[in-house]
Design a protein around this motif. Structure first.
Motif, PDB file in Angstrom:
ATOM      1  N   ARG A   1      -3.168   2.357   7.280  1.00 19.46           N
ATOM      2  CA  ARG A   1      -2.844   3.091   5.900  1.00 19.46           C
ATOM      3  C   ARG A   1      -3.055   2.303   4.569  1.00 19.46           C
ATOM      4  O   ARG A   1      -2.205   2.002   3.848  1.00 19.46           O
TER       5      ARG A   1
ATOM      6  N   ALA B   1      -2.323   3.927   1.521  1.00 19.82           N
ATOM      7  CA  ALA B   1      -0.745   4.005   1.477  1.00 19.82           C
ATOM      8  C   ALA B   1      -0.570   2.456   0.861  1.00 19.82           C
ATOM      9  O   ALA B   1       0.535   2.255   0.146  1.00 19.82           O
TER      10      ALA B   1
ATOM     11  N   GLY C   1       3.416  -0.703   2.628  1.00 18.78           N
ATOM     12  CA  GLY C   1       2.682   0.451   2.649  1.00 18.78           C
ATOM     13  C   GLY C   1       1.843   0.695   3.849  1.00 18.78           C
ATOM     14  O   GLY C   1       1.602   1.856   4.416  1.00 18.78           O
TER      15      GLY C   1
ATOM     16  N   ASP D   1       3.911   1.549   6.838  1.00 18.00           N
ATOM     17  CA  ASP D   1       4.939   2.701   6.664  1.00 18.00           C
ATOM     18  C   ASP D   1       6.312   2.179   6.851  1.00 18.00           C
ATOM     19  O   ASP D   1       7.252   3.076   7.539  1.00 18.00           O
TER      20      ASP D   1
END
Length: 327
Positions: free
Chosen positions: A233, A236, A262, A265
């Motif tokens: 990610r 993210a 991030g 997650d």
């Protein structure tokens, strides 16, 4: 020291530390440079920090202490560097000495121990292993808390123990990395907002903040790049850094922690207990809080990819300088 010798010795230091770490037999015989630094910090703390003194006096003593630490590490590093470079191929022993101030292998090994402890010994095994790398009371942590603590430590110490030492060595050689490590050690020992150290440790804590300002942000960038390369990610990770890094009580720790959160997650940081003190910190990331041993291993995979990226940067810089030197 010229740039060529500095980067060549850095490449040797990085390669040796990545493969071998700090040899246990050597630690058993002479200790470790960071333990020597810690002994000096502790001695100055006992000699100059007195409870009966006014806060202003204690702050002044802390400034003097920080100056002494910088002087000892800087001059000591310079002398050792000059002695090494006074011999043929002196960049080799210089690199081996510098490797002792980088902690990439030991960091990964310690975090791996937490995952292994949870898998083999359950919560008790995880608590015992995580107590070796975090300052909080492990008895207050449940299994997700142990896992988050290990991942947070991995992220923050990637900055403090790996990226920052490499950064300061690349700029200023052995004096640079030695000054960084002694101030980082001082911050961990006297840089806390406790009755004993709030005034005395002020200078060391502030200098440590400044020394980590650029490395912490580079670490977040490297972790985010590793997340992109690993098909995780990456976006993210960057989004978490932009949203959450500035909310952390530390001006620097939030950057690598937010990037790691991030990328995986997860939700890291937040309220935590250090000793008997509750630290009401902001959360990094907006993912799951119920982390487990598999998440520690995912974090380690990400960390190892980040180390590969750092290896590539050092390698490319080394080969470029070799090319320029001999073309």
């Amino acid at each position: 020291m010229d740039v060529f010798s500095r980067i060549l010795s850095l490449a040797i230091a990085w390669a040796f530390e990545m493969v071998f770490g700090y040899p246990r037999w050597l630690y058993a015989r002479i200790g470790h440079p960071v333990t020597w630094m810690g002994a000096l910090v502790g001695w100055l703390d006992r000699r100059l920090n007195f409870a009966e003194d006014a806060p202003s006096t204690r702050r002044g003593a802390g400034i003097v202490t920080t100056g002494v630490l910088v002087l000892v590490a800087g001059v000591g590093g310079y002398i050792v560097e000059r002695l090494c470079l006074s011999i043929t191929y002196g960049f080799i022993p210089l690199g081996l000495i510098a490797s002792s101030l980088i902690a990439s292998k030991s960091l990964g090994d310690h975090v791996e121990d937490v995952a292994h402890g949870l898998e083999v010994g359950g919560l008790a095994g995880g608590r015992k292993a995580v107590s070796m790398i975090v300052g909080r009371n492990p008895e207050t942590l449940d299994e997700p808390g142990v896992c988050r603590a290990a991942i947070e430590s991995l992220a923050e110490n990637f900055s403090d123990g790996v990226v920052a030492p490499v950064f300061w060595y690349a700029l200023f050689g052995l004096p640079g990395i030695a000054v960084y490590k002694i101030i980082n050690t001082a911050d961990s020992m006297i840089g806390h907002r406790t009755p004993r150290h709030e005034a005395f440790g002020w200078a060391a804590a502030r200098l440590d903040d400044w020394l980590n300002l650029i490395p912490a942000r580079l670490t977040a960038l490297i972790i985010s790049a590793a997340a992109f390369i690993s098909h995780r990610r990456g976006r993210a990770a960057i989004a978490a850094v932009r949203r959450d890094a500035g909310k952390h009580r530390s001006p620097n720790a939030g950057w690598p922690e937010a990037a790691m959160a991030g990328a995986l997650d997860l939700r890291l940081a937040g309220p935590r207990i250090y000793g008997e003190t509750l630290v009401d910190d902001a959360y990094m990331g907006n993912g799951r809080a119920d982390a487990g041993a598999p998440d520690i291993r995912r974090a380690l995979d990400l960390y190892h990819m980040a180390c590969v990226i750092l290896s590539a940067v050092i390698g490319l810089l080394t080969f470029y300088l070799i090319y320029k030197q001999y073309q």
